[in-house]
Enzyme design. Sequence first.
Site, PDB file in Angstrom:
ATOM      1  N   ARG A  72       0.870  -1.191   0.000  1.00 51.06           N
ATOM      2  CA  ARG A  72       0.000   0.000   0.000  1.00 51.06           C
ATOM      3  C   ARG A  72       0.906   1.240   0.000  1.00 51.06           C
ATOM      4  NH1 ARG A  72      -4.610   0.705  -1.904  1.00 51.06           N
ATOM      5  NH2 ARG A  72      -5.469  -1.057  -0.718  1.00 51.06           N
ATOM      6  N   ARG A  98       1.542  -6.262 -10.336  1.00 48.80           N
ATOM      7  CA  ARG A  98       1.968  -5.699  -9.046  1.00 48.80           C
ATOM      8  C   ARG A  98       2.108  -6.753  -7.943  1.00 48.80           C
ATOM      9  NH1 ARG A  98      -3.075  -2.398  -6.259  1.00 48.80           N
ATOM     10  NH2 ARG A  98      -4.666  -4.023  -6.512  1.00 48.80           N
ATOM     11  N   HIS A 167       0.929   3.743 -10.505  1.00 50.83           N
ATOM     12  CA  HIS A 167      -0.129   4.142  -9.546  1.00 50.83           C
ATOM     13  C   HIS A 167       0.532   4.834  -8.339  1.00 50.83           C
ATOM     14  CE1 HIS A 167      -3.435   3.744  -6.694  1.00 50.83           C
ATOM     15  NE2 HIS A 167      -4.192   3.140  -7.563  1.00 50.83           N
ATOM     16  N   ASP A 212     -11.854  10.097  -6.738  1.00 51.55           N
ATOM     17  CA  ASP A 212     -11.385   9.019  -7.619  1.00 51.55           C
ATOM     18  C   ASP A 212     -11.750   9.431  -9.043  1.00 51.55           C
ATOM     19  OD1 ASP A 212     -11.730   5.366  -7.520  1.00 51.55           O
ATOM     20  OD2 ASP A 212     -10.542   6.723  -8.782  1.00 51.55           O
ATOM     21  N   GLU A 271      -1.592   9.481 -10.872  1.00 45.40           N
ATOM     22  CA  GLU A 271      -1.172   8.258 -11.574  1.00 45.40           C
ATOM     23  C   GLU A 271      -1.045   8.498 -13.080  1.00 45.40           C
ATOM     24  OE1 GLU A 271      -4.135   5.341 -10.349  1.00 45.40           O
ATOM     25  OE2 GLU A 271      -4.316   6.434  -8.443  1.00 45.40           O
TER      26      GLU A 271
HETATM   27  O1  TA6 Z   1      -6.381   4.587  -8.746  1.00 46.77           O
HETATM   28  C1  TA6 Z   1      -7.592   4.667  -8.071  1.00 46.77           C
HETATM   29  C2  TA6 Z   1      -8.134   3.272  -7.806  1.00 46.77           C
HETATM   30  O2  TA6 Z   1      -8.462   2.631  -9.019  1.00 46.77           O
HETATM   31  C3  TA6 Z   1      -9.304   3.391  -6.861  1.00 46.77           C
HETATM   32  O3  TA6 Z   1     -10.527   3.072  -7.489  1.00 46.77           O
HETATM   33  C4  TA6 Z   1      -8.956   2.439  -5.718  1.00 46.77           C
HETATM   34  O4  TA6 Z   1      -9.462   1.150  -5.974  1.00 46.77           O
HETATM   35  C5  TA6 Z   1      -7.425   2.498  -5.772  1.00 46.77           C
HETATM   36  O5  TA6 Z   1      -7.132   2.453  -7.163  1.00 46.77           O
HETATM   37  C6  TA6 Z   1      -6.689   1.464  -4.957  1.00 46.77           C
HETATM   38  O6  TA6 Z   1      -6.899   0.188  -5.478  1.00 46.77           O
HETATM   39  P1  TA6 Z   1      -6.257  -1.071  -4.666  1.00 46.77           P
HETATM   40  O7  TA6 Z   1      -6.634  -2.277  -5.476  1.00 46.77           O
HETATM   41  O8  TA6 Z   1      -4.768  -0.852  -4.624  1.00 46.77           O
HETATM   42  O9  TA6 Z   1      -6.856  -1.014  -3.295  1.00 46.77           O
END
Ligand code: TA6
Length: 299
Positions: A72, A98, A167, A212, A271
């Site tokens: 994270r 990932r 991301h 988002d 991102e």
């Molecule tokens: O980049 C934004 C996003 O697509 C959100 O919708 C949220 O799901 C975030 O990514 C984090 O996703 P994750 O699968 O890492 O919890």
Amino acid sequence: MDIASLNENFGIPGVLVFEEHGELTRTVITTPSASASIYLQGGHVAEWQPAGTAPVLFTSGNSAYKKGKAIRGGIPVIFPWFGDRHDGQPGPAHGFARTEEWEFGFAALAGDDLHMSLLLTPNETSRKLGFDHFRVVFHLVIGRELHLKLSVVSDAETPLVYEEAFHTYFAVGDVRETSVTGLHNVEYLDKRDGGAQKTQVDDPLVLTRDTDRVYLDTQSTCVIDDKGNKRKIKVAKTNSSTTIVWNPWTELTAKMADMEPGGWEGMICIESANAADASITLAHGEIHHMGCVISVDLD
Ligand code: TA6
């Protein structure tokens, strides 16, 4: 390759060392211009701190460093789809890259900059998900700036259609006192409003709630005015048509085991991607490079 072999083959004494952290293998980099850590799982840059400033990437203190679980924070490499898989087939959110183990390619010091590469090739997981005959090379230059390049090659007889993203979780003093330029008048999909398409009117963008947004058809450089750390973070991208802005804010954060309750206050995701209406299609032998250069100017 085990830690001893990685250090024997690729280690640079005093500069690049491999070690275990949790269930994962990472390389820790220390040069006069910056420090960083990159995990072989996901080719995941978790930390980058240029000399003279605070860490530029946010990493959650509750992040799990477990096999098959995305870290994270830092820079998750998203491939071959962004968000939920859209073709009706099963698969993990944000694709498999990932959470799969990448192969370490090379590392070399050029002046104060460390150049390195990681490689992702088809495996049992990708084949089960319908992805074979591809190569992904992640090139990085780690120094006062952070240079990222994701190169995808198709070796398949049929077209390879994919989405991709860096991301990136940026560390900020307080997201409520942070603003972003570079997205003025850009169309975006508001995932917090049923995906409605809207235009970015406010300039700069200041987040005031869980956000988002998928900004469409934009090649712009974004600048994060991180007032809390008295700095501006520039995110310049190449061959990327999509920019996503995300912050989970209080309620969503409370539902995320790998986020600390107030973690959202110190981060903003900007991102660099090719997603939504900007997926990439490669014919046999074609290659695509998506780049991003992150730099910091102190106020
Ligand atoms: O980049 C934004 C996003 O697509 C959100 O919708 C949220 O799901 C975030 O990514 C984090 O996703 P994750 O699968 O890492 O919890």
